[in-house]
Design a protein around this motif. Sequence first.
Motif, short mmCIF file in Angstrom:
data_model
loop_
_atom_site.label_atom_id
_atom_site.label_comp_id
_atom_site.label_asym_id
_atom_site.label_seq_id
_atom_site.Cartn_x
_atom_site.Cartn_y
_atom_site.Cartn_z
N PHE A 18 -39.83 25.54 -14.97
CA PHE A 18 -39.78 24.44 -14.00
C PHE A 18 -38.33 24.15 -13.57
N PHE A 19 -37.42 24.20 -14.52
CA PHE A 19 -36.01 23.92 -14.23
C PHE A 19 -35.43 24.98 -13.29
N ASN A 20 -35.71 26.25 -13.57
CA ASN A 20 -35.13 27.34 -12.77
C ASN A 20 -35.77 27.47 -11.39
N CYS A 63 -37.79 25.18 -9.69
CA CYS A 63 -37.96 23.97 -8.87
C CYS A 63 -36.70 23.10 -8.82
N ILE A 64 -36.23 22.70 -9.98
CA ILE A 64 -35.11 21.75 -10.03
C ILE A 64 -33.86 22.33 -9.37
N LEU A 65 -33.48 23.52 -9.77
CA LEU A 65 -32.23 24.11 -9.26
C LEU A 65 -32.32 24.51 -7.80
N ASN A 66 -33.51 24.62 -7.25
CA ASN A 66 -33.66 24.97 -5.84
C ASN A 66 -33.62 23.76 -4.92
N GLY A 67 -33.66 22.59 -5.49
CA GLY A 67 -33.63 21.37 -4.68
C GLY A 67 -32.28 20.68 -4.76
N TRP A 68 -31.76 20.23 -3.61
CA TRP A 68 -30.46 19.55 -3.57
C TRP A 68 -30.53 18.20 -4.29
N LYS A 69 -31.50 17.41 -3.94
CA LYS A 69 -31.62 16.09 -4.56
C LYS A 69 -31.93 16.21 -6.05
N ASP A 70 -32.85 17.11 -6.39
CA ASP A 70 -33.23 17.27 -7.80
C ASP A 70 -32.06 17.75 -8.65
N SER A 71 -31.23 18.62 -8.09
CA SER A 71 -30.07 19.12 -8.84
C SER A 71 -29.09 18.00 -9.16
N ILE A 72 -28.86 17.12 -8.19
CA ILE A 72 -27.92 16.02 -8.40
C ILE A 72 -28.48 15.01 -9.40
N ILE A 73 -29.77 14.68 -9.27
CA ILE A 73 -30.38 13.71 -10.20
C ILE A 73 -30.36 14.26 -11.62
N THR A 74 -30.71 15.53 -11.74
CA THR A 74 -30.71 16.15 -13.07
C THR A 74 -29.31 16.16 -13.67
N LEU A 75 -28.31 16.47 -12.83
CA LEU A 75 -26.93 16.48 -13.31
C LEU A 75 -26.51 15.09 -13.78
N ILE A 125 -27.42 23.28 -19.28
CA ILE A 125 -28.02 22.53 -18.18
C ILE A 125 -26.95 22.01 -17.22
N THR A 126 -25.88 21.44 -17.77
CA THR A 126 -24.82 20.86 -16.94
C THR A 126 -24.18 21.91 -16.06
N SER A 127 -23.74 23.00 -16.64
CA SER A 127 -23.05 24.04 -15.87
C SER A 127 -23.95 24.66 -14.81
N ARG A 128 -25.22 24.83 -15.10
CA ARG A 128 -26.13 25.44 -14.14
C ARG A 128 -26.42 24.50 -12.97
N CYS A 129 -26.48 23.20 -13.23
CA CYS A 129 -26.65 22.23 -12.15
C CYS A 129 -25.42 22.23 -11.23
#
Length: 616
Positions: A128-130, A132-144, A159-163
């Motif tokens: 899910f992280f790879n 969905c999350i990393l493909n979305g601009w908003k999701d990447s920022i929220i996750t970070l 997780i931090t470096s990949r975001c």
Amino acid sequence: MKFMKLGSRPDTFYNSESVRSVSSEVSSDLVVQVNGTRYLLHKFPLLSKCLRLQKLCSESPESTQHQIIQLPDFPGGTESFELCAKFCYGITITLSAYNIVSARCAAEYLQMTEEVEKGNLVYKLDVFFNSCILNGWKDSIITLQTTKSFQLWSEDLGITSRCIEAIALKVLSNPLKVSLSHSYSRRGRDRDDISVNGSKATSKGWWAEDLSELGIDLYWRTMIALKSGGKVPSNLVGDALRIYAAKWLPNISRNLENGEVTTNSNSKSRLLLESIISLLPTERASVSCSFLLKLLKAANILRASSSSRSELARRIGIQLDEASVPDLLIPCSSNDMTYDVEVIFTILEHFMLQSQSPPTSPPRVKGRFERHRRSRSANNGDFELQESRRSSSSSHSSKIKVAKLVDGYLKEIGKDVNLPLSKFTALAEAIPDFARLDHDDLYRAIDIYLKSHPNLNKSERKRLCRTLDCKKLSMEVCMHAAQNELLPLRVVVQVLFFEQARAAMAGGQLTDLPSNIKALLAAQDDASRPPGSLSTNRSMVQPEDQWSVSGLKSPHSNLSTLRMKLAENDDLDESFHNGISKANSSKVKQLCSLPTRPKRMFSKLWSANRSTSEKS
């Protein structure tokens, strides 16, 4: 925002104060305590997926009814544990950018890996992280942003470096794609810009405001990744830093005055400020001079490191001609002065160093084949000459702007009763003579300083007016200066004398003027011309300015009558300023009252000069 649901059973967890259980026909045989909350669960569904619980159960003694397991340092607390427990029971769970980090850390803590069971929680969270999350601009920022609560876990799991990498990649690959910005979408796509404290940031930097939500540590790492990519224009990086500073460093001086700045908040703001300074692009046009001066003002208030303040002073000096007077009014925190004049000295020094004019002509080639080489490089030489002249003209123009800026700054700091005379005069004298096309603002600054410092003695007033050139005063300022009793008598006499020369020439009352007066007028006309322009009267300009105090004392000066008058300056100054000698004071004031009318003293001087020139 993307979501993922795992499991098919409805939620059957029941809460009763500090005890929680799952609805089942089978009695519970495992008690798990997480941060003071007890969970009555079953071994089979949990131990089949959680390797850590298997180990803990094997190490702890079994009781007749329940085996108790303590998890005091569980990442994410009870919410994360419940999510993992529900997954073990097959109860539906919902994953999003807001809980993916806590769930991933909890699953890692419980060791819910593929080694225990295929399709375990760690594997599904990573998918899910790879995908969905990393493909979305908003999701990447929220996750970070959520990684801040799990710094060590997030760093260890990558997780931090990949975001950060995902965010940087999106900006680098789509630097102008405004539709990616969720902040922009909220404001409506019909707007072309956003407002930050009254200033505009173009929509080309669509990512800037979104990233401003990050804390300074994550923001710094993200900006470093963006800058290292080399594809984001420096001006967009500068805009992003300005937006971030406006969001996180608001009203520092106001809060300091109101006593709202604590030691802890002060240190945090200082760290944030120094981080922003370290991120400034090296290109001149990347940030405005006004923004740099605001950072310097904040650095003084927060007592930032000397290296940060020195870097800001150097950067400001490079583009000082873009500044305004209010921007230069930096509060002084080290002594009783209102404004920090020393830092303006430093900035001015950097400006003078970087604005040295290049040679105005290309170097000549010497040697046996000089003519042949000159013909081959004629085009290059012409191009170099044009570029050199263009650069020289630009440098000259910037110095004129800075001179006007400094004179305006002198008018503001002259009001400070604690400003030493030495600092005022040093700053006034730092400007080259050619850069001041007129001395009106300098005169006004001197007048303000005299009014704010009425206790200056005679020598101090003379020193204050040493930079003032009466030739470059306008008619309006001359009329004011002629009646200004705060000025030294020498300055008043010079103003009156020169004004009479100008009035006499304009009215045609004189058919000819002494050579030194002609040169004086020619020099005034040439002052507004850029360097390199020709003047027919340039040959009449004397090396020594005969209208300065030193020139009036020179034995080569034709102004013998006025020199005799000035030789009595001790008595005249006291008479003029203190009113000790009413006779002399009334004569001077009579001259001052009608500055454009020919005076008896000056008519005698004209006749003396004319007779001298006729004899010679």
